[in-house]
Design a protein around this motif. Structure first.
Motif, PDB file in Angstrom:
ATOM      1  N   ARG A 227      11.681  -3.643   0.784  1.00 52.24           N
ATOM      2  CA  ARG A 227      10.418  -4.013   0.818  1.00 52.24           C
ATOM      3  C   ARG A 227      10.090  -4.240  -0.616  1.00 52.24           C
ATOM      4  O   ARG A 227       9.081  -5.134  -1.024  1.00 52.24           O
ATOM      5  CB  ARG A 227       9.852  -3.114   1.495  1.00 52.24           C
ATOM      6  N   ASN A 230      11.029  -7.319  -2.426  1.00 50.06           N
ATOM      7  CA  ASN A 230      10.477  -8.347  -1.802  1.00 50.06           C
ATOM      8  C   ASN A 230       9.050  -8.441  -2.646  1.00 50.06           C
ATOM      9  O   ASN A 230       8.587  -9.699  -2.905  1.00 50.06           O
ATOM     10  CB  ASN A 230      10.385  -8.379  -0.553  1.00 50.06           C
ATOM     11  N   CYS A 231       8.337  -7.447  -2.823  1.00 51.06           N
ATOM     12  CA  CYS A 231       6.971  -7.192  -3.526  1.00 51.06           C
ATOM     13  C   CYS A 231       7.274  -7.634  -4.808  1.00 51.06           C
ATOM     14  O   CYS A 231       6.056  -8.344  -5.330  1.00 51.06           O
ATOM     15  CB  CYS A 231       6.530  -5.577  -3.234  1.00 51.06           C
ATOM     16  N   THR A 250       0.816  -3.791  -4.081  1.00 49.50           N
ATOM     17  CA  THR A 250       1.664  -4.702  -3.296  1.00 49.50           C
ATOM     18  C   THR A 250       2.298  -4.388  -2.295  1.00 49.50           C
ATOM     19  O   THR A 250       2.471  -4.716  -1.122  1.00 49.50           O
ATOM     20  CB  THR A 250       2.476  -5.692  -4.128  1.00 49.50           C
ATOM     21  N   TYR A 251       3.061  -3.328  -2.479  1.00 52.70           N
ATOM     22  CA  TYR A 251       3.700  -2.502  -1.477  1.00 52.70           C
ATOM     23  C   TYR A 251       3.097  -1.864  -0.501  1.00 52.70           C
ATOM     24  O   TYR A 251       3.031  -2.108   0.949  1.00 52.70           O
ATOM     25  CB  TYR A 251       4.644  -1.315  -2.007  1.00 52.70           C
ATOM     26  N   SER A 254       1.966  -4.617   1.817  1.00 46.73           N
ATOM     27  CA  SER A 254       2.829  -5.291   2.613  1.00 46.73           C
ATOM     28  C   SER A 254       3.067  -4.670   4.082  1.00 46.73           C
ATOM     29  O   SER A 254       3.608  -4.792   4.891  1.00 46.73           O
ATOM     30  CB  SER A 254       4.108  -5.377   1.740  1.00 46.73           C
ATOM     31  N   PHE A 257       2.788  -5.607   7.721  1.00 48.39           N
ATOM     32  CA  PHE A 257       4.015  -6.628   7.978  1.00 48.39           C
ATOM     33  C   PHE A 257       5.073  -5.869   8.551  1.00 48.39           C
ATOM     34  O   PHE A 257       5.491  -5.178   7.690  1.00 48.39           O
ATOM     35  CB  PHE A 257       4.058  -7.637   7.323  1.00 48.39           C
TER      36      PHE A 257
END
Length: 260
Positions: A227, A230-231, A250-251, A254, A257
């Motif tokens: 994760r 991806n961030c 950002t983490y 996220s 999701f």
């Protein structure tokens, strides 16, 4: 009175320079300024009494010096920078390291903090394709870098993920080592290479990474690392600066999701 007139004229000239609008984002060939009072820096050239950009990037102005910082570029090292590199070649008394710079960097045996102070074979200390973290010790005349890992916070990296990005996206901070509250650690290399791994154990911290825990990483830790990766890629895709706060925000955003 003549002195006052000259001072007033100098102030008026300064106001004209400050009031001139300089575009912050330029592409090759764009006119940055037509004023001849500015000095030409990196990423610029003069043509027809106009200062133009030779690369695509952001205009930076320091007093009367104007330069353009490219959005995509190779890493130009500075002394004290934290870098992450991959071993390309094992020599007799040094390693060649890929640090995303124009030339391969050099890590000398004398610049390495050896485990326990013992002299061991180079092949056993850092193998080909191993990933290591280091600090820029000096810059040679040709632009290549000399690295060192004399502190225990530097050294061989174990289990984790490397993300390759442009060095222009890494924000310079006092520290580039971060243990995030989500249970993972991240190293934001000034050269654009980012290392994401489970929070290190005590054995690796005391030996500079040369003694490693190679037990399988738990599924929960792997999901956190994926994760975070991806961030980081999402921030880079939108050309956002990367530092601990931006990655952590950002983490957290996220988490709504679910994992697929």
């Amino acid at each position: 009175m003549s002195v006052d007139i000259r001072i007033a004229g100098a102030r008026e000239s300064t106001k004209q320079l400050d009031s001139e609008e300089i575009s912050s984002l330029v592409t090759p060939g764009d006119v940055i300024t037509t004023d001849t009072g500015f000095m030409r820096g990196h990423g610029t050239y003069m043509e027809d009494d106009q200062l133009k950009a030779s690369v695509a990037g952001v205009v930076e102005r320091v007093n009367k010096l104007i330069c353009v910082k490219p959005l995509k570029t190779r890493y130009n090292g500075e002394v004290g920078d934290v870098v992450i590199g991959r071993i390309l070649e094992v020599g007799q008394r040094r390693w060649k390291v890929d640090t995303h710079s124009k030339l391969d960097s050099v890590l000398m045996l004398s610049s390495v903090n050896l485990p326990g102070g013992e002299l061991i074979l180079l092949e056993l200390l850092l193998l080909l394709d191993n990933v290591t973290q280091a600090e820029v010790q000096s810059v040679f005349a040709d632009g290549s870098l000399s690295l060192h890992t004399r502190s225990l916070k530097y050294g061989k990296l174990g289990q984790g993920v490397v993300v390759h990005l442009s060095p222009s996206l890494i924000k310079r901070r006092k520290t580039h080592f971060h243990s995030l509250p989500c249970g993972a650690s991240i190293i934001l290399g000034n050269n654009g290479y980012i290392w994401i791994c489970p929070t290190g154990n005590e054995m690796e911290d005391k030996t500079g990474g040369y003694e490693q825990n190679l037990e399988p990483v738990q599924r929960a830790d792997r999901e956190v690392i994926s994760r975070l990766r991806n961030c980081v890629l999402a921030l880079a895709e939108h050309k956002m600066m990367l530092y601990d706060t931006s990655v952590l925000y950002t983490y957290e955003a996220s988490l709504k999701f679910p994992n697929i």
